[in-house]
Design a protein around this motif. Structure first.
Motif, PDB file in Angstrom:
ATOM      1  N   PRO A  81       5.697  -5.738  -0.746  1.00 46.00           N
ATOM      2  CA  PRO A  81       4.776  -6.350  -1.579  1.00 46.00           C
ATOM      3  C   PRO A  81       3.460  -6.587  -0.757  1.00 46.00           C
ATOM      4  O   PRO A  81       2.431  -6.107  -1.161  1.00 46.00           O
ATOM      5  N   LEU A  82       3.727  -7.179   0.589  1.00 44.53           N
ATOM      6  CA  LEU A  82       2.398  -7.342   1.474  1.00 44.53           C
ATOM      7  C   LEU A  82       2.134  -5.810   1.947  1.00 44.53           C
ATOM      8  O   LEU A  82       0.882  -5.555   2.188  1.00 44.53           O
ATOM      9  N   LEU A  83       2.980  -4.775   2.364  1.00 48.32           N
ATOM     10  CA  LEU A  83       2.566  -3.724   2.762  1.00 48.32           C
ATOM     11  C   LEU A  83       1.775  -3.116   1.627  1.00 48.32           C
ATOM     12  O   LEU A  83       0.887  -2.270   2.099  1.00 48.32           O
ATOM     13  N   ALA A  84       2.086  -3.077   0.472  1.00 47.78           N
ATOM     14  CA  ALA A  84       1.540  -2.379  -0.584  1.00 47.78           C
ATOM     15  C   ALA A  84      -0.074  -3.013  -0.798  1.00 47.78           C
ATOM     16  O   ALA A  84      -0.926  -2.091  -0.865  1.00 47.78           O
ATOM     17  N   PHE A  85      -0.200  -4.168  -0.602  1.00 45.81           N
ATOM     18  CA  PHE A  85      -1.374  -4.929  -0.735  1.00 45.81           C
ATOM     19  C   PHE A  85      -2.455  -4.341   0.429  1.00 45.81           C
ATOM     20  O   PHE A  85      -3.593  -4.085   0.218  1.00 45.81           O
ATOM     21  N   ILE A  86      -1.684  -4.339   1.723  1.00 44.98           N
ATOM     22  CA  ILE A  86      -2.561  -4.242   2.819  1.00 44.98           C
ATOM     23  C   ILE A  86      -3.078  -2.448   2.923  1.00 44.98           C
ATOM     24  O   ILE A  86      -4.215  -2.220   2.860  1.00 44.98           O
ATOM     25  N   VAL A  87      -2.182  -1.617   2.368  1.00 50.23           N
ATOM     26  CA  VAL A  87      -2.637  -0.242   2.349  1.00 50.23           C
ATOM     27  C   VAL A  87      -3.506  -0.034   1.022  1.00 50.23           C
ATOM     28  O   VAL A  87      -4.484   0.814   1.160  1.00 50.23           O
ATOM     29  N   THR A  88      -3.225  -0.477  -0.098  1.00 56.39           N
ATOM     30  CA  THR A  88      -4.159  -0.455  -1.162  1.00 56.39           C
ATOM     31  C   THR A  88      -5.589  -1.024  -0.995  1.00 56.39           C
ATOM     32  O   THR A  88      -6.515  -0.277  -1.200  1.00 56.39           O
ATOM     33  N   ALA A  91      -7.433   1.050   1.803  1.00 54.75           N
ATOM     34  CA  ALA A  91      -7.819   2.529   1.062  1.00 54.75           C
ATOM     35  C   ALA A  91      -8.906   2.429   0.142  1.00 54.75           C
ATOM     36  O   ALA A  91      -9.583   3.081   0.072  1.00 54.75           O
ATOM     37  N   THR A  92      -8.806   1.250  -0.659  1.00 50.09           N
ATOM     38  CA  THR A  92      -9.495   1.186  -1.982  1.00 50.09           C
ATOM     39  C   THR A  92     -10.587   0.298  -2.012  1.00 50.09           C
ATOM     40  O   THR A  92     -11.749   0.461  -3.000  1.00 50.09           O
ATOM     41  N   LYS A  93     -10.418  -0.789  -1.314  1.00 54.68           N
ATOM     42  CA  LYS A  93     -11.271  -2.129  -1.359  1.00 54.68           C
ATOM     43  C   LYS A  93     -11.125  -2.623  -2.549  1.00 54.68           C
ATOM     44  O   LYS A  93     -12.064  -3.535  -2.852  1.00 54.68           O
ATOM     45  N   ASN A  94     -10.193  -2.365  -3.507  1.00 58.74           N
ATOM     46  CA  ASN A  94      -9.759  -2.932  -4.744  1.00 58.74           C
ATOM     47  C   ASN A  94      -9.130  -4.055  -4.640  1.00 58.74           C
ATOM     48  O   ASN A  94      -7.692  -3.930  -4.614  1.00 58.74           O
ATOM     49  N   LEU A  95      -9.615  -5.197  -4.662  1.00 57.35           N
ATOM     50  CA  LEU A  95      -8.691  -6.451  -4.647  1.00 57.35           C
ATOM     51  C   LEU A  95      -7.676  -6.427  -5.828  1.00 57.35           C
ATOM     52  O   LEU A  95      -6.705  -6.880  -5.503  1.00 57.35           O
ATOM     53  N   VAL A  96      -8.146  -6.589  -6.922  1.00 64.59           N
ATOM     54  CA  VAL A  96      -7.380  -6.571  -8.096  1.00 64.59           C
ATOM     55  C   VAL A  96      -6.272  -5.400  -8.257  1.00 64.59           C
ATOM     56  O   VAL A  96      -4.989  -6.053  -8.276  1.00 64.59           O
ATOM     57  N   LEU A  97      -6.531  -4.327  -7.898  1.00 67.61           N
ATOM     58  CA  LEU A  97      -5.383  -3.423  -7.635  1.00 67.61           C
ATOM     59  C   LEU A  97      -4.398  -3.743  -6.666  1.00 67.61           C
ATOM     60  O   LEU A  97      -3.116  -3.609  -6.801  1.00 67.61           O
ATOM     61  N   GLY A  98      -4.923  -4.094  -5.270  1.00 70.40           N
ATOM     62  CA  GLY A  98      -4.034  -4.472  -4.475  1.00 70.40           C
ATOM     63  C   GLY A  98      -3.059  -5.572  -4.686  1.00 70.40           C
ATOM     64  O   GLY A  98      -1.792  -5.694  -4.482  1.00 70.40           O
ATOM     65  N   LEU A  99      -3.495  -6.755  -5.207  1.00 67.64           N
ATOM     66  CA  LEU A  99      -2.922  -7.864  -5.994  1.00 67.64           C
ATOM     67  C   LEU A  99      -1.980  -7.355  -7.097  1.00 67.64           C
ATOM     68  O   LEU A  99      -0.790  -7.880  -6.792  1.00 67.64           O
ATOM     69  N   ALA A 100      -2.187  -6.423  -7.974  1.00 65.19           N
ATOM     70  CA  ALA A 100      -1.510  -6.133  -8.960  1.00 65.19           C
ATOM     71  C   ALA A 100      -0.358  -5.443  -8.308  1.00 65.19           C
ATOM     72  O   ALA A 100       0.793  -5.593  -8.767  1.00 65.19           O
ATOM     73  N   LEU A 101      -0.474  -4.590  -7.392  1.00 63.96           N
ATOM     74  CA  LEU A 101       0.642  -3.745  -6.767  1.00 63.96           C
ATOM     75  C   LEU A 101       1.689  -4.547  -6.140  1.00 63.96           C
ATOM     76  O   LEU A 101       2.845  -4.552  -6.268  1.00 63.96           O
ATOM     77  N   SER A 102       1.114  -5.822  -5.554  1.00 62.56           N
ATOM     78  CA  SER A 102       1.864  -6.689  -4.666  1.00 62.56           C
ATOM     79  C   SER A 102       2.519  -7.461  -5.781  1.00 62.56           C
ATOM     80  O   SER A 102       3.872  -7.719  -5.338  1.00 62.56           O
ATOM     81  N   VAL A 103       2.095  -7.900  -6.787  1.00 61.90           N
ATOM     82  CA  VAL A 103       3.057  -8.795  -7.689  1.00 61.90           C
ATOM     83  C   VAL A 103       3.919  -8.118  -8.437  1.00 61.90           C
ATOM     84  O   VAL A 103       4.955  -8.364  -8.760  1.00 61.90           O
ATOM     85  N   GLY A 104       3.483  -6.789  -8.885  1.00 62.00           N
ATOM     86  CA  GLY A 104       4.345  -5.988  -9.523  1.00 62.00           C
ATOM     87  C   GLY A 104       5.617  -5.516  -8.655  1.00 62.00           C
ATOM     88  O   GLY A 104       6.774  -5.519  -9.200  1.00 62.00           O
ATOM     89  N   LEU A 105       5.450  -5.301  -7.373  1.00 63.39           N
ATOM     90  CA  LEU A 105       6.638  -5.006  -6.704  1.00 63.39           C
ATOM     91  C   LEU A 105       7.660  -6.131  -6.668  1.00 63.39           C
ATOM     92  O   LEU A 105       8.700  -6.058  -6.592  1.00 63.39           O
ATOM     93  N   ALA A 106       6.987  -7.328  -6.465  1.00 68.56           N
ATOM     94  CA  ALA A 106       7.628  -8.608  -6.378  1.00 68.56           C
ATOM     95  C   ALA A 106       8.316  -8.721  -7.647  1.00 68.56           C
ATOM     96  O   ALA A 106       9.785  -9.294  -7.787  1.00 68.56           O
ATOM     97  N   ALA A 107       7.967  -8.540  -8.807  1.00 63.39           N
ATOM     98  CA  ALA A 107       8.501  -8.622 -10.228  1.00 63.39           C
ATOM     99  C   ALA A 107       9.600  -7.583 -10.207  1.00 63.39           C
ATOM    100  O   ALA A 107      10.566  -8.078 -10.815  1.00 63.39           O
ATOM    101  N   VAL A 108       9.545  -6.533  -9.909  1.00 63.50           N
ATOM    102  CA  VAL A 108      10.617  -5.640  -9.818  1.00 63.50           C
ATOM    103  C   VAL A 108      11.789  -5.895  -9.063  1.00 63.50           C
ATOM    104  O   VAL A 108      12.923  -6.087  -9.338  1.00 63.50           O
ATOM    105  N   PHE A 109      11.586  -6.484  -7.859  1.00 61.73           N
ATOM    106  CA  PHE A 109      12.683  -7.092  -6.767  1.00 61.73           C
ATOM    107  C   PHE A 109      13.299  -8.305  -7.627  1.00 61.73           C
ATOM    108  O   PHE A 109      14.532  -8.533  -7.645  1.00 61.73           O
TER     109      PHE A 109
END
Length: 267
Positions: A81-88, A91-109
């Motif tokens: 989750p943290l790695l997804a946030f850092i990379v996203t 690469a994109t400077k999109n805060l919402v997208l980075g946080l969404a991916l991080s929380v989404g991965l945490a939800a999957v786990f």
């Protein structure tokens, strides 16, 4: 037997014979009531045992550490989750997208854990932590605020270990004492007191070192470096210090069925 360094129940008092028939009932009840330190120690020892730190399991040092961190699944749950946030975000400077991916991965786990019949509290803890960590940067608009909860956690743990050592009730000694069945008797042994003191200081240093290294990057707004440093100072440093603590504690408290000279030098 000398008195303990701080007020508390000594082993002699703990295992004293029942009061004579003329003893007041209230006094007898007080003697049977666990002290605050005993209650805390028993609770911490039970939590450590549930986490996988169990001297009676006969695990090697590596096996114990691997169990505590949760194996590959635990590493992935912590890092991805943290790695997804850092990379996203990098690469994109999109805060919402980075946080969404991080929380989404945490939800999957979390879902995987629930499907595998893990206790709900343990399964949901990672997701709750991810949601809480994401809330502040969403509110402030600052990506680096995603790490503030981690800073608070490090302050709390670092302070707890350091203060416990300074008041001569080192947390490592309290936990190990109740894991090994020794209770608080280790406080009568100067060598054990010193060892547990320095181990507790080492744990305090780990948590406070994270702050010292990471805060400059936080104030500089360098999210990429901050996240990378957090990953590097996370599981690897924790695992190394846990292994060291385990080895030292086992040397101080050899298993009853294993003479000290026969203990495995590699464990």
């Amino acid at each position: 037997m000398s008195a303990p360094d701080l007020p508390g129940e000594t082993p002699a008092e703990k295992y004293a014979p029942p009061p004579a028939s003329g003893t007041a009932p209230d006094a007898a009840q007080d003697e049977a009531t666990p002290t605050f330190a005993e209650a805390i120690g028993a609770s911490l020892g039970s939590a450590a045992r549930r986490a996988g730190i169990d001297p009676d399991a006969g695990l090697s040092t590596g096996a114990m550490v691997w169990k505590v961190i949760g194996g590959w699944r635990g590493i992935l749950e912590t890092a991805l989750p943290l790695l997804a946030f850092i990379v996203t975000f990098t690469a994109t400077k999109n805060l919402v997208l980075g946080l969404a991916l991080s929380v989404g991965l945490a939800a999957v786990f979390t879902l995987i854990r629930l499907l595998m019949k893990s206790p709900p509290v343990a399964a949901l803890s990672g997701l709750i932590a991810a949601v809480v960590a994401a809330g502040l940067p969403l509110f402030t608009g600052r990506a680096e605020d995603q790490f503030v909860i981690g800073f608070i956690t490090n302050v709390a743990y670092g302070a707890a270990f350091l203060i416990s050592a300074l008041v001569r009730w080192p947390l490592i000694g309290v936990v190990v004492g109740f894991l090994t069945g020794e209770g608080l008797a280790w406080r009568e042994d100067p060598h054990k007191r010193r060892t547990y003191f320095w181990l507790s200081v080492a744990w305090a240093a780990l948590f406070l070192a994270r702050l010292g290294v990471q805060l400059p990057f936080y104030f500089a707004g360098d999210v990429t470096t901050l996240g990378t440093v957090k990953l590097l100072m996370g599981i690897p440093f924790f695992a190394l210090l846990l292994a060291l603590t385990w080895i030292v504690a086992r040397r101080l408290n050899p298993r009853q069925d294993t003479p000290p000279e026969e203990a495995d030098p590699a464990s």
